[in-house]
Structures are given as structure tokens and as C-alpha cells.
Design an enzyme around this catalytic site. Structure first.
Site, short mmCIF file in Angstrom:
data_model
loop_
_atom_site.label_atom_id
_atom_site.label_comp_id
_atom_site.label_asym_id
_atom_site.label_seq_id
_atom_site.Cartn_x
_atom_site.Cartn_y
_atom_site.Cartn_z
N PRO A 1 -83.03 -69.03 -56.54
CA PRO A 1 -84.14 -69.89 -57.34
C PRO A 1 -85.48 -69.67 -57.14
O PRO A 1 -86.07 -69.04 -55.92
CB PRO A 1 -83.74 -71.42 -56.53
CG PRO A 1 -83.18 -71.00 -55.11
CD PRO A 1 -82.57 -69.71 -55.49
N ASN A 2 -86.14 -69.67 -58.23
CA ASN A 2 -87.36 -69.52 -58.47
C ASN A 2 -88.06 -68.22 -58.60
O ASN A 2 -89.22 -67.88 -58.78
CB ASN A 2 -88.29 -70.30 -57.20
CG ASN A 2 -88.24 -71.71 -57.26
OD1 ASN A 2 -88.08 -72.49 -58.37
ND2 ASN A 2 -87.79 -72.38 -56.30
N ARG B 1 -95.68 -66.53 -59.55
CA ARG B 1 -95.33 -67.52 -58.33
C ARG B 1 -96.05 -67.23 -57.03
O ARG B 1 -95.82 -66.06 -56.63
CB ARG B 1 -94.17 -67.55 -58.20
CG ARG B 1 -93.59 -68.35 -57.00
CD ARG B 1 -92.23 -68.22 -56.61
NE ARG B 1 -91.69 -68.98 -55.94
CZ ARG B 1 -90.81 -68.76 -54.95
NH1 ARG B 1 -89.79 -67.82 -55.14
NH2 ARG B 1 -90.41 -69.71 -53.81
N TYR C 1 -95.74 -63.39 -52.94
CA TYR C 1 -94.82 -62.50 -53.48
C TYR C 1 -95.12 -61.48 -54.35
O TYR C 1 -94.41 -60.81 -55.20
CB TYR C 1 -93.80 -63.80 -54.45
CG TYR C 1 -93.37 -64.92 -53.53
CD1 TYR C 1 -92.51 -64.50 -52.28
CD2 TYR C 1 -93.48 -66.05 -53.70
CE1 TYR C 1 -91.92 -65.45 -51.75
CE2 TYR C 1 -92.87 -67.00 -53.14
CZ TYR C 1 -92.25 -66.69 -51.90
OH TYR C 1 -91.70 -67.77 -51.07
N ASN D 1 -81.30 -61.54 -52.71
CA ASN D 1 -82.43 -62.35 -52.19
C ASN D 1 -81.89 -63.95 -52.51
O ASN D 1 -82.23 -64.30 -53.53
CB ASN D 1 -83.61 -61.93 -52.81
CG ASN D 1 -85.00 -62.92 -52.41
OD1 ASN D 1 -84.66 -63.91 -51.65
ND2 ASN D 1 -86.34 -62.63 -52.74
N ALA E 1 -84.57 -69.85 -51.38
CA ALA E 1 -84.64 -70.90 -50.68
C ALA E 1 -83.46 -71.35 -50.05
O ALA E 1 -83.09 -72.11 -48.99
CB ALA E 1 -85.04 -72.19 -51.59
N GLU F 1 -79.66 -58.64 -47.03
CA GLU F 1 -80.29 -59.87 -47.46
C GLU F 1 -81.84 -59.45 -47.64
O GLU F 1 -82.18 -58.85 -46.64
CB GLU F 1 -80.37 -60.91 -46.27
CG GLU F 1 -81.18 -62.07 -46.47
CD GLU F 1 -81.03 -63.09 -45.39
OE1 GLU F 1 -79.94 -63.39 -44.68
OE2 GLU F 1 -82.18 -63.75 -44.89
N HIS G 1 -85.97 -60.22 -48.57
CA HIS G 1 -86.94 -61.13 -49.00
C HIS G 1 -88.18 -60.22 -49.23
O HIS G 1 -88.61 -59.32 -48.50
CB HIS G 1 -87.18 -62.02 -47.61
CG HIS G 1 -86.13 -63.07 -47.30
ND1 HIS G 1 -85.57 -64.12 -48.06
CD2 HIS G 1 -85.28 -62.75 -46.36
CE1 HIS G 1 -84.54 -64.51 -47.42
NE2 HIS G 1 -84.28 -63.59 -46.26
N ARG H 1 -94.02 -67.04 -41.51
CA ARG H 1 -94.16 -68.13 -42.49
C ARG H 1 -93.82 -69.38 -41.54
O ARG H 1 -93.48 -69.50 -40.49
CB ARG H 1 -93.67 -68.06 -43.74
CG ARG H 1 -94.35 -66.83 -44.34
CD ARG H 1 -93.77 -66.56 -45.83
NE ARG H 1 -94.15 -67.71 -46.84
CZ ARG H 1 -93.49 -67.69 -47.98
NH1 ARG H 1 -92.54 -66.95 -48.27
NH2 ARG H 1 -93.98 -68.72 -48.46
C1 DQA Z 1 -88.26 -65.57 -50.35
C2 DQA Z 1 -88.50 -66.30 -48.99
C3 DQA Z 1 -87.96 -67.81 -49.02
O1 DQA Z 1 -88.42 -68.74 -47.92
C4 DQA Z 1 -88.51 -68.69 -50.24
O2 DQA Z 1 -87.82 -69.75 -50.33
C5 DQA Z 1 -88.29 -67.76 -51.68
C6 DQA Z 1 -88.65 -66.24 -51.56
C7 DQA Z 1 -88.74 -64.11 -50.16
O3 DQA Z 1 -88.44 -63.28 -51.08
O4 DQA Z 1 -89.81 -63.95 -49.47
O5 DQA Z 1 -88.12 -68.37 -52.66
O6 DQA Z 1 -86.80 -65.28 -50.21
#
Ligand code: DQA
Length: 153
Positions: free
Chosen positions: A12-13, A20, A25, A76, A79, A100, A102, A109
Site C-alpha cells: 500500500p501507498n 510521497r 522514499y 515490499n 505498512a 523483504e 524496504h 524510524r
Molecule cells: C516501507 C516502510 C514501511 O514502514 C512503510 O509503511 C512503507 C514503506 C519502505 O519501503 O521503507 O509504506 O516499506
């Protein structure tokens, strides 16, 4: 070299990448990241398919669909990393090796980002390198899969 099929899943997002929270990011958008992965895949004899969803159930369904077609997954979970038992169970139940990823260093963070429900069942985790986290993961996953086949690149 046997071609590999790799599925890249964005949670998501991540469709908002580029605009964003660039301090976390970066400025590259999702289309650019996907294109870099497809190009890198070509040089690694890897066919890369990408998928993004903002919906937990759609991510679960996409993992299920990958059975029998994907050799490995770069994900990825965004959240859902920190909350989703459903995604963990899907990845465990489908037995597809995954990495995984990020973009940000989640460990530098907020505390709630330090916990991952997936990491202990992943092949590995890469965080903090921006879009390079994905390319490093793709290289790592390809090498992992080829070494399992006894065909290390
Ligand atoms: C994320 C880190 C997560 O905590 C966050 O909710 C994201 C992006 C990252 O790529 O750094 O949406 O996965």
C-alpha cells in the site's frame, strides 16, 4: 542458464512513490523502479513481473496466483509488514522463497516499524538503500535460487 520468473510485489501507498514523503522514499516513481527491475532482470536471465495493490486481500491473492509460475518473490509489504498475519500466512503457505524489501531504513524510524511479521520466514531482508534495495534484492534472490539449482551465476 535456466530462466527464472520473479514476481515483484509492492504494497500500500507505494503507487505514490515520487511524491510521497521524499525524505524517506526518494523521488523515483514506481514505474521507474519497475522498469529498472525489468532491465536488470534481462541481464540476469530473469523474467520480472510487477504488481502493486493497496488492499491486503489482493496482495494475498497475488501470492496465491504465483504458485507454479514464480520461482521467487521480491516484496515490499509497506505498512502490512508490521501488521499482516494474512500476508505472512500466504507466503508461508505458498512455499515461494521471498526477500523483504524496504526503501527506507525502517530500524532508524518509529518503533512500530521495527517489527516485521514476515522477516523470520524470508530468505533475507534489504532496507535503507532507496530504489537500490529492490535491485539488490533481485540480484540476491536470483543468486539464491541459482545456487539452490546448483547453477550459481
Ligand atoms: C516501507 C516502510 C514501511 O514502514 C512503510 O509503511 C512503507 C514503506 C519502505 O519501503 O521503507 O509504506 O516499506
Amino acid at each position: 542458464m535456466k530462466p527464472l520468473n520473479i514476481l515483484v510485489i509492492h504494497g500500500p501507498n507505494l503507487n505514490l512513490l515520487g511524491s510521497r514523503e521524499p525524505e524517506h522514499y526518494g523521488r523515483e516513481n514506481l514505474a521507474g523502479i519497475n522498469q529498472s527491475l525489468i532491465s536488470l532482470g534481462d541481464s540476469l536471465a530473469c523474467s520480472v513481473t510487477t504488481f502493486q495493490s493497496n488492499h491486503e486481500g489482493e496482495l494475498v491473492d497475488r501470492v496465491h496466483q504465483a504458485v507454479g509460475s514464480a520461482d521467487g518473490i521480491v516484496i515490499n509489504p509497506a505498512a502490512y509488514t508490521h501488521t499482516s498475519v494474512a500476508l505472512r500466512d500466504a507466503l508461508l503457505g505458498c512455499h515461494i522463497p521471498f526477500i523483504e524489501v524496504h526503501l527506507s531504513n525502517v530500524h532508524s524510524r518509529e518503533a512500530f516499524r521495527h517489527r516485521s511479521l514476515l522477516v523470520d520466514v524470508a530468505v533475507g531482508v534489504i532496507a535503507g538503500f532507496g530504489p537500490d534495495s529492490y535491485t539488490l534484492a533481485l540480484r540476491g534472490l536470483c543468486n539464491f535460487l541459482r545456487s539452490r539449482q546448483g547453477n550459481h551465476s
